[in-house]
Write a protein that holds these residues in place. Structure first.
Motif, PDB file in Angstrom:
ATOM      1  N   GLU A  65       0.836  -1.205   0.000  1.00 17.11           N
ATOM      2  CA  GLU A  65       0.000   0.000   0.000  1.00 17.11           C
ATOM      3  C   GLU A  65       0.870   1.254   0.000  1.00 17.11           C
ATOM      4  O   GLU A  65       0.611   2.204  -0.742  1.00 17.11           O
ATOM      5  N   GLY A 121       2.186   2.181  -3.261  1.00 14.52           N
ATOM      6  CA  GLY A 121       1.202   2.588  -4.265  1.00 14.52           C
ATOM      7  C   GLY A 121       0.767   1.466  -5.178  1.00 14.52           C
ATOM      8  O   GLY A 121       0.252   1.710  -6.274  1.00 14.52           O
ATOM      9  N   SER A 180      -4.590  -0.991  -2.817  1.00 10.11           N
ATOM     10  CA  SER A 180      -5.428  -0.046  -2.063  1.00 10.11           C
ATOM     11  C   SER A 180      -6.418  -0.831  -1.213  1.00 10.11           C
ATOM     12  O   SER A 180      -6.685  -2.017  -1.477  1.00 10.11           O
ATOM     13  N   ASP A 211     -10.348  -0.669   0.574  1.00 13.01           N
ATOM     14  CA  ASP A 211     -11.615   0.060   0.642  1.00 13.01           C
ATOM     15  C   ASP A 211     -12.094   0.115   2.099  1.00 13.01           C
ATOM     16  O   ASP A 211     -11.397  -0.348   3.014  1.00 13.01           O
ATOM     17  N   THR A 225      -3.847  -1.538  -7.427  1.00 12.23           N
ATOM     18  CA  THR A 225      -4.007  -0.258  -8.120  1.00 12.23           C
ATOM     19  C   THR A 225      -3.628  -0.462  -9.588  1.00 12.23           C
ATOM     20  O   THR A 225      -3.172  -1.548  -9.978  1.00 12.23           O
ATOM     21  N   TYR A 226      -3.769   0.583 -10.387  1.00 12.48           N
ATOM     22  CA  TYR A 226      -3.380   0.493 -11.795  1.00 12.48           C
ATOM     23  C   TYR A 226      -1.900   0.120 -11.908  1.00 12.48           C
ATOM     24  O   TYR A 226      -1.518  -0.748 -12.700  1.00 12.48           O
ATOM     25  N   THR A 242       4.454   6.572 -10.321  1.00 10.86           N
ATOM     26  CA  THR A 242       3.659   6.220  -9.141  1.00 10.86           C
ATOM     27  C   THR A 242       4.131   7.001  -7.920  1.00 10.86           C
ATOM     28  O   THR A 242       5.330   7.119  -7.684  1.00 10.86           O
TER      29      THR A 242
END
Length: 649
Positions: free
Chosen positions: A39, A42, A45, A47, A55-56, A143
């Protein structure tokens, strides 16, 4: 970004879930450390229900990892040692250097091969980065990490050395090490992580926490905290609870005014949002140049008693001859008949000294005062002025005085490489390699745990000096040898015929880098900077018999002429009206005689015409702009002031 065995396993698990559209992974005690590290990098993620997803950037990295394992270029993660990193700051540095130089050196080749990042270019007969490597590097740069520091982690950060220092001194445990690297607060050296240092962002965070953030629990740095702090600093209203927390952290006072810790927290916020710089700034000075500074200073002191004494070229030379004669008499007395045991750089000069009957000729044969003066002026340590009827007098600048003050404790050469061991840490993923670190220690720029006061001073100087162009004939020969990309330090030095020539080559490279014309990368590659490429073009037409292709005085002439002329873009020339020449002389701050002499040299070099600044001259002006920072460097200028207050004299 850091990816070890357990992180790789989690990434591939999450990738499979995404491909099958089954989100099964939830943050739990068993996977907390792995998920939190990813996390912070990056890559994943969470919720509101603590469901973990890629992530992308995480999807892209996981896909590259999967592809390399599938193709057999990378071992399956189950076969990785627990502490082995597929990606880490040192790997990113290796990839970045290889991309910049379009060349993979023998230093990093086995490490990049092991990670599956290399393919052979059979046409060029060399190894290059493959598409997976390029994807990883570009994803890393695109990122942003998640910057979150808890009160517990803050306490650990306070205990750590700033670096650069040995990685064995990083005592925080594997999880916190991974968090710090994932957030880009620390970086490791190429190729084996022997050295670590706090990065630009890490230094700002550590300075923040040394001055504030003293709470027992909760977050001391987070995006929410930094955004509120920035808003308050801009005069905006923020939530009362947020303001109270900023006050509790010691970032602001009761009235909402920034405290020192808050100022550093804003610097951390700026670096986190904008990222650190990409250019590395350096500086270089040799012992012989320091001797010249000392003589200039000495003659100005004598001038207070006798106005006939001034640091002109001849008076500096006379004083230096006297000092060198005394120095070599003492050396010969010390070694006696064992002169062969004297260090090589002194022995040859000492042997000539024993045989000479003319000390001035001996000095001129072995020491080049003019080169030293030009070099000092190119780094803004001295300046040529007109005084008391003398057309060429040298005075120390404030920076020159500062250098002399530092050298009083221990006179020694300062190399570009040694300073760069400090300044390169202002990037987001760089720490000096072992060789650079050892040079910095040898020159008393780095202590056991971090830069010394002297180290901070020279790092500050590297960012503050206003460089002017200067190349000796020899430096120009080395410079011409180096292409834009694709050459290593070893390639240059292997052309040396003996150790003495190798030392000369090394110092030529040091000077070229200190002037920001080349950059020597941690893997041994050399690349020309943008300024270097422009300077290369500008000097390409200079006749081969020129002793000094470009000097600070020549530059001052070109610059002054450009300021009083008019640019004709289609012709790539600046035209100067004849009547404007007197104004140009005034702007240059040179005497009329020195200006005219330098003007004629510029004409022979092809930089100017009778009433023009030619294309080569324009290229020099453009190059000089890029030889100096184009941005306000809130880096070692601030670090120097801060450390000067906290380090002992």
């Amino acid at each position: 970004m850091v990816i070890k065995k357990n992180h790789a396993e989690m990434l591939l698990k999450l990738l499979k879930e995404k491909e099958t559209e089954r989100h099964l992974t939830v943050l739990e005690k068993e996977n907390d450390e792995v998920v939190r590290t990813l996390e912070r990098a990056g890559l994943v993620s969470l919720d509101s229900n603590l469901n973990v997803s890629l992530t992308y950037a995480g999807v892209g990295i996981a896909q590259q990892l999967d592809a390399l394992i599938e193709k057999g270029q990378l071992k399956h993660f189950s076969q990785w040692p627990d502490d082995w990193k597929w990606i880490g700051s040192e790997v990113i540095e290796m990839l970045d250097s290889a991309e910049k130089s379009e060349n993979i050196t023998q230093i990093t080749l086995p490490y990049l091969k092991e990670r599956g990042f290399v393919e052979e270019d059979k046409l060029k007969k060399r190894f290059v980065l493959n598409k997976e490597a390029e994807f990883v590097l570009h994803t890393y740069k695109a990122t942003s990490p998640l910057l979150v520091v808890s009160a517990e982690l803050a306490e650990e950060i306070r205990k750590l050395p700033f670096g650069p220092t040995l990685s064995s001194r990083l005592h925080v445990g594997e999880y916190y090490e991974s968090l710090l690297e994932a957030m880009r607060l620390i970086a490791y050296s190429v190729p084996k992580s022997d050295i670590y240092s706090f990065t630009a962002l890490g230094q700002a965070v550590k300075n923040t926490l040394e001055l504030g953030g003293f709470v027992n629990e909760g977050y001391v740095i987070s995006p929410h905290i930094l955004i509120n702090l920035a808003a308050l600093a801009d005069g905006e209203e923020i939530d009362s609870d947020a303001k109270q927390w900023l006050e509790a952290l010691g970032y602001v006072d009761a009235e909402g005014n920034l405290l020192p810790a808050g100022e550093w927290a804003l610097e951390a916020y700026r670096l986190w949002k904008k990222d650190a710089r990409t250019d590395v700034w350096s500086f270089s000075i040799e012992e012989e140049e320091i001797a010249v500074l000392e003589v200039v200073d000495y003659l100005w002191e004598k001038n207070k008693e006798n106005k006939d004494i001034l640091p002109t070229f001849e008076q500096i030379k006379a004083e230096l001859v006297d000092r060198k004669v005394k120095e070599y008499k003492k050396l010969i007395e010390k070694y006696g008949k064992k002169i062969k045991e004297m260090p090589e750089k002194f022995r040859k000069i000492a042997e000539q000294f024993q045989e000479t009957k003319n000390y001035i000729k001996w000095f001129e044969d072995n020491f080049n005062l003019r080169i030293a003066l030009f070099s000092l002026e190119s780094f803004n340590l001295i300046k040529t002025i007109e005084k008391d009827g003398y057309s060429e007098v040298f005075e120390l600048t404030n920076l020159g005085k500062d250098v002399l003050k530092d050298q009083q404790a221990k006179r020694r050469s300062i190399s570009s490489t040694a300073i760069k061991a400090i300044t390169m840490t202002r990037k987001s993923f760089s720490a000096p390699n072992v060789e650079w670190y050892e040079k910095a220690k040898e020159m008393s720029l780095v202590g056991t745990f971090e830069p010394t006061k002297s180290g901070y001073f020279y790092a500050h100087l590297a960012e503050e000096i206003e460089r002017e162009p200067y190349l000796t004939k020899y430096e120009h020969e080395i410079f011409k040898m180096i292409p834009d990309k694709g050459m290593t330090v070893s390639d240059v030095l292997e052309r040396a015929k003996n150790d003495d020539e190798k030392r000369k080559m090394q110092w030529a490279l040091e000077k070229l880098e200190a002037r920001h014309l080349i950059e020597i990368l941690p893997d041994g590659n050399i690349v020309e900077t943008e300024a270097g490429q422009l300077m290369d073009r500008a000097l390409s037409g200079v006749p081969v018999n020129f002793a000094t292709p470009i000097t600070p005085v020549m530059y001052r002439v070109i610059k002054a002429l450009s300021e009083v002329g008019s640019l004709y873009e289609k012709e790539k020339k600046i035209r100067i009206l004849p009547k404007k020449h007197k104004e140009a002389i005034k702007r240059s701050e040179l005497s009329e005689d020195v200006f005219k002499e330098a003007f004629n040299v510029c004409k022979r070099a092809g930089f100017v015409g009778v009433n023009t600044v030619n294309e080569a001259g324009l290229l020099i002006l453009e190059a000089v702009k890029l030889m100096n920072p184009q941005e306000s460097l809130a880096g070692y200028a601030d670090m120097y002031e801060y450390k000067r207050e906290h380090l002992k004299e």
